[in-house]
Design a protein around this motif. Structure first.
Motif, PDB file in Angstrom:
ATOM      1  N   GLY A 163       8.395 -17.916  -6.012  1.00 34.16           N
ATOM      2  CA  GLY A 163       9.375 -18.874  -6.530  1.00 34.16           C
ATOM      3  C   GLY A 163      10.788 -18.343  -6.597  1.00 34.16           C
ATOM      4  N   LYS A 164      10.997 -17.109  -6.146  1.00 36.63           N
ATOM      5  CA  LYS A 164      12.338 -16.527  -6.192  1.00 36.63           C
ATOM      6  C   LYS A 164      12.662 -15.875  -4.858  1.00 36.63           C
ATOM      7  N   ASP A 165      13.943 -15.791  -4.585  1.00 38.20           N
ATOM      8  CA  ASP A 165      14.387 -15.161  -3.342  1.00 38.20           C
ATOM      9  C   ASP A 165      14.704 -13.682  -3.586  1.00 38.20           C
ATOM     10  N   GLU A 166      13.692 -12.973  -4.062  1.00 40.06           N
ATOM     11  CA  GLU A 166      13.862 -11.542  -4.327  1.00 40.06           C
ATOM     12  C   GLU A 166      12.521 -10.816  -4.129  1.00 40.06           C
ATOM     13  N   TYR A 167      12.601  -9.499  -4.023  1.00 39.67           N
ATOM     14  CA  TYR A 167      11.409  -8.680  -3.751  1.00 39.67           C
ATOM     15  C   TYR A 167      11.267  -7.604  -4.830  1.00 39.67           C
ATOM     16  N   ARG A 168      10.036  -7.193  -5.022  1.00 38.97           N
ATOM     17  CA  ARG A 168       9.763  -6.078  -5.936  1.00 38.97           C
ATOM     18  C   ARG A 168       8.823  -5.083  -5.232  1.00 38.97           C
ATOM     19  N   THR A 169       8.828  -3.856  -5.707  1.00 34.23           N
ATOM     20  CA  THR A 169       7.993  -2.805  -5.120  1.00 34.23           C
ATOM     21  C   THR A 169       6.671  -2.715  -5.872  1.00 34.23           C
ATOM     22  N   GLU A 170       5.593  -2.760  -5.120  1.00 35.11           N
ATOM     23  CA  GLU A 170       4.252  -2.653  -5.699  1.00 35.11           C
ATOM     24  C   GLU A 170       3.446  -1.600  -4.948  1.00 35.11           C
ATOM     25  N   GLU A 171       2.479  -1.029  -5.660  1.00 34.79           N
ATOM     26  CA  GLU A 171       1.544  -0.116  -5.022  1.00 34.79           C
ATOM     27  C   GLU A 171       0.372  -0.918  -4.474  1.00 34.79           C
ATOM     28  N   ARG A 172       0.048  -0.678  -3.204  1.00 32.35           N
ATOM     29  CA  ARG A 172      -1.050  -1.368  -2.550  1.00 32.35           C
ATOM     30  C   ARG A 172      -1.942  -0.356  -1.825  1.00 32.35           C
ATOM     31  N   LEU A 173      -3.215  -0.696  -1.718  1.00 31.38           N
ATOM     32  CA  LEU A 173      -4.111   0.092  -0.871  1.00 31.38           C
ATOM     33  C   LEU A 173      -3.891  -0.321   0.574  1.00 31.38           C
ATOM     34  N   SER A 174      -3.635   0.641   1.428  1.00 28.61           N
ATOM     35  CA  SER A 174      -3.408   0.322   2.832  1.00 28.61           C
ATOM     36  C   SER A 174      -3.775   1.533   3.694  1.00 28.61           C
ATOM     37  N   CYS A 175      -5.044   1.637   4.000  1.00 28.19           N
ATOM     38  CA  CYS A 175      -5.492   2.706   4.897  1.00 28.19           C
ATOM     39  C   CYS A 175      -4.913   2.494   6.299  1.00 28.19           C
ATOM     40  N   ARG A 176      -4.616   1.238   6.609  1.00 25.70           N
ATOM     41  CA  ARG A 176      -4.072   0.914   7.928  1.00 25.70           C
ATOM     42  C   ARG A 176      -2.711   1.588   8.165  1.00 25.70           C
ATOM     43  N   ASP A 177      -1.964   1.821   7.114  1.00 23.74           N
ATOM     44  CA  ASP A 177      -0.672   2.484   7.276  1.00 23.74           C
ATOM     45  C   ASP A 177      -0.824   3.924   7.755  1.00 23.74           C
ATOM     46  N   PHE A 178      -1.972   4.519   7.491  1.00 23.26           N
ATOM     47  CA  PHE A 178      -2.217   5.899   7.908  1.00 23.26           C
ATOM     48  C   PHE A 178      -3.010   5.962   9.216  1.00 23.26           C
ATOM     49  N   PHE A 179      -3.868   4.993   9.434  1.00 26.36           N
ATOM     50  CA  PHE A 179      -4.717   4.986  10.633  1.00 26.36           C
ATOM     51  C   PHE A 179      -4.615   3.614  11.304  1.00 26.36           C
ATOM     52  N   ARG A 180      -3.461   3.389  11.890  1.00 22.97           N
ATOM     53  CA  ARG A 180      -3.148   2.081  12.448  1.00 22.97           C
ATOM     54  C   ARG A 180      -3.705   1.892  13.857  1.00 22.97           C
ATOM     55  N   TRP A 181      -3.795   2.975  14.638  1.00 22.63           N
ATOM     56  CA  TRP A 181      -4.089   2.857  16.059  1.00 22.63           C
ATOM     57  C   TRP A 181      -5.559   3.129  16.360  1.00 22.63           C
ATOM     58  N   LYS A 182      -5.973   2.723  17.546  1.00 22.17           N
ATOM     59  CA  LYS A 182      -7.351   2.950  17.978  1.00 22.17           C
ATOM     60  C   LYS A 182      -7.641   4.431  18.108  1.00 22.17           C
ATOM     61  N   ASP A 183      -6.640   5.200  18.527  1.00 29.04           N
ATOM     62  CA  ASP A 183      -6.800   6.648  18.672  1.00 29.04           C
ATOM     63  C   ASP A 183      -6.182   7.388  17.493  1.00 29.04           C
ATOM     64  N   SER A 184      -6.269   6.786  16.293  1.00 25.70           N
ATOM     65  CA  SER A 184      -5.631   7.382  15.112  1.00 25.70           C
ATOM     66  C   SER A 184      -6.199   8.761  14.792  1.00 25.70           C
ATOM     67  N   LEU A 185      -7.508   8.941  14.970  1.00 23.05           N
ATOM     68  CA  LEU A 185      -8.099  10.240  14.671  1.00 23.05           C
ATOM     69  C   LEU A 185      -7.592  11.297  15.637  1.00 23.05           C
ATOM     70  N   ALA A 186      -7.457  10.934  16.919  1.00 20.78           N
ATOM     71  CA  ALA A 186      -6.927  11.874  17.909  1.00 20.78           C
ATOM     72  C   ALA A 186      -5.477  12.250  17.554  1.00 20.78           C
ATOM     73  N   ARG A 187      -4.692  11.262  17.113  1.00 21.58           N
ATOM     74  CA  ARG A 187      -3.311  11.542  16.718  1.00 21.58           C
ATOM     75  C   ARG A 187      -3.275  12.443  15.479  1.00 21.58           C
ATOM     76  N   LEU A 188      -4.193  12.211  14.559  1.00 20.85           N
ATOM     77  CA  LEU A 188      -4.254  13.039  13.364  1.00 20.85           C
ATOM     78  C   LEU A 188      -4.618  14.480  13.730  1.00 20.85           C
ATOM     79  N   GLN A 189      -5.537  14.653  14.656  1.00 19.89           N
ATOM     80  CA  GLN A 189      -5.920  15.994  15.101  1.00 19.89           C
ATOM     81  C   GLN A 189      -4.773  16.679  15.839  1.00 19.89           C
TER      82      GLN A 189
END
Length: 298
Positions: A163-189
């Motif tokens: 209902g407002k034209d503003e944003y706030r910062t929240e903590e969310r669970l998002s494993c996708r932010d760390f392992f976004r790609w199909k080869d995410s494990l290879a990139r991590l290694q």
């Protein structure tokens, strides 16, 4: 190509020993945990609060724990880090396993191993934030020392206020932010290799799409070990029966008179089990003998 003498090691037993290049790889594996029950079971394994067949209870005192002293304490920290709004299919925690090739670990003293695991914890804290690493521990009661670490994949998200034209910062669970790609494990290694190669001289293993290698679960791994052990015992038993020095040298690298007492007991046990079918046959013949004696008396 050239390499140092320390890159070589002796492998095999008996006459089969040979000089090979030492494997010097960074070993990294992750497991996504999607329920609190899965997190608790994994933590109980890490704290040795449930039966662990491959661990030596005598050496369990050498294990090191960072951030928590029990699974209950680690679970309390885990719940504190969970955001209020959590989807049903969210990844609640990421379990890391970090070690190096056993050939390398055997050449490192305790101080060098501790330095390696401390650098690994520092890397994970930079990646996830120190407040999100609920627990890390080093296991020394198994064949190869390794580190477990548990990270809650919490990120900061900009959320629009309703209902407002503003944003706030929240903590969310998002494993996708760390392992976004199909080869995410290879990139991590790749990332882990870049972190550890200069300081510890470790190499990057071949990528799975080149080797076609597949990760095995712990249950599959122990099933394969049991099959190998049973096959080995069969070969030892056959070598005992034949008394062939060539077979002994191939299987054990030992002479027949050098056969350990433990394997002697295995062989004696198998010989004892072979006599049981003969005893059953004798028992089966007894009723027939009684019938014949009855007919003769008639």
């Amino acid at each position: 190509w050239l390499c140092s003498e320390s890159s070589f090691c002796l492998t095999g037993r008996g006459r089969g020993r040979r000089l090979e290049l030492m494997k010097k790889y960074v070993i990294l594996r992750i497991q996504k945990l999607k329920s609190a029950g899965a997190v608790r079971r994994s933590l109980q394994h890490s704290f040795r609060e449930r039966e662990t067949p491959n661990a030596d209870p005598v050496r369990s005192e050498e294990n090191a724990h960072y951030g928590a002293t029990s699974s209950d304490q680690a679970m309390a920290k885990f719940r504190d880090r969970l955001p209020q709004n959590t989807r049903a299919n969210s990844v609640l925690c990421v379990e890391y396993l970090i070690t190096a090739s056993p050939e390398v670990m055997k050449t490192w003293n305790r101080e060098k191993q501790d330095e390696y695991f401390e650098e690994a914890r520092r890397w994970l804290r930079e990646k996830h934030g120190s407040q999100n690493i609920i627990y890390a521990g080093v296991h020394r009661d198994e064949a190869n020392p390794h580190m477990y670490a548990y990270a809650v994949p919490v990120v900061q998200k900009q959320v629009k206020v309703r209902g407002k034209d503003e944003y706030r910062t929240e903590e969310r669970l998002s494993c996708r932010d760390f392992f976004r790609w199909k080869d995410s494990l290879a990139r991590l290694q790749d990332e882990a290799h870049e972190r550890f190669q200069n300081k510890f001289g470790l190499d990057r293993g071949k990528k799975s799409f080149k080797t076609k290698a597949k990760h095995r679960t712990v249950m599959e791994f122990y099933h394969e070990i049991n099959k190998t052990q049973a096959r080995h015992e069969t070969e030892v038993y056959q070598a005992k029966l034949t008394g062939s020095e060539e077979v002994y040298d191939k299987v054990l690298g030992l002479k027949p008179e050098d056969l350990p007492g433990a394997q002697q007991s295995i062989i004696e046990g198998r010989k004892a089990t072979k006599k049981k079918p003969e005893q059953k046959k004798q028992k089966e013949q007894k009723p027939d003998e009684q019938d014949n004696s009855w007919s003769r008396s008639r």
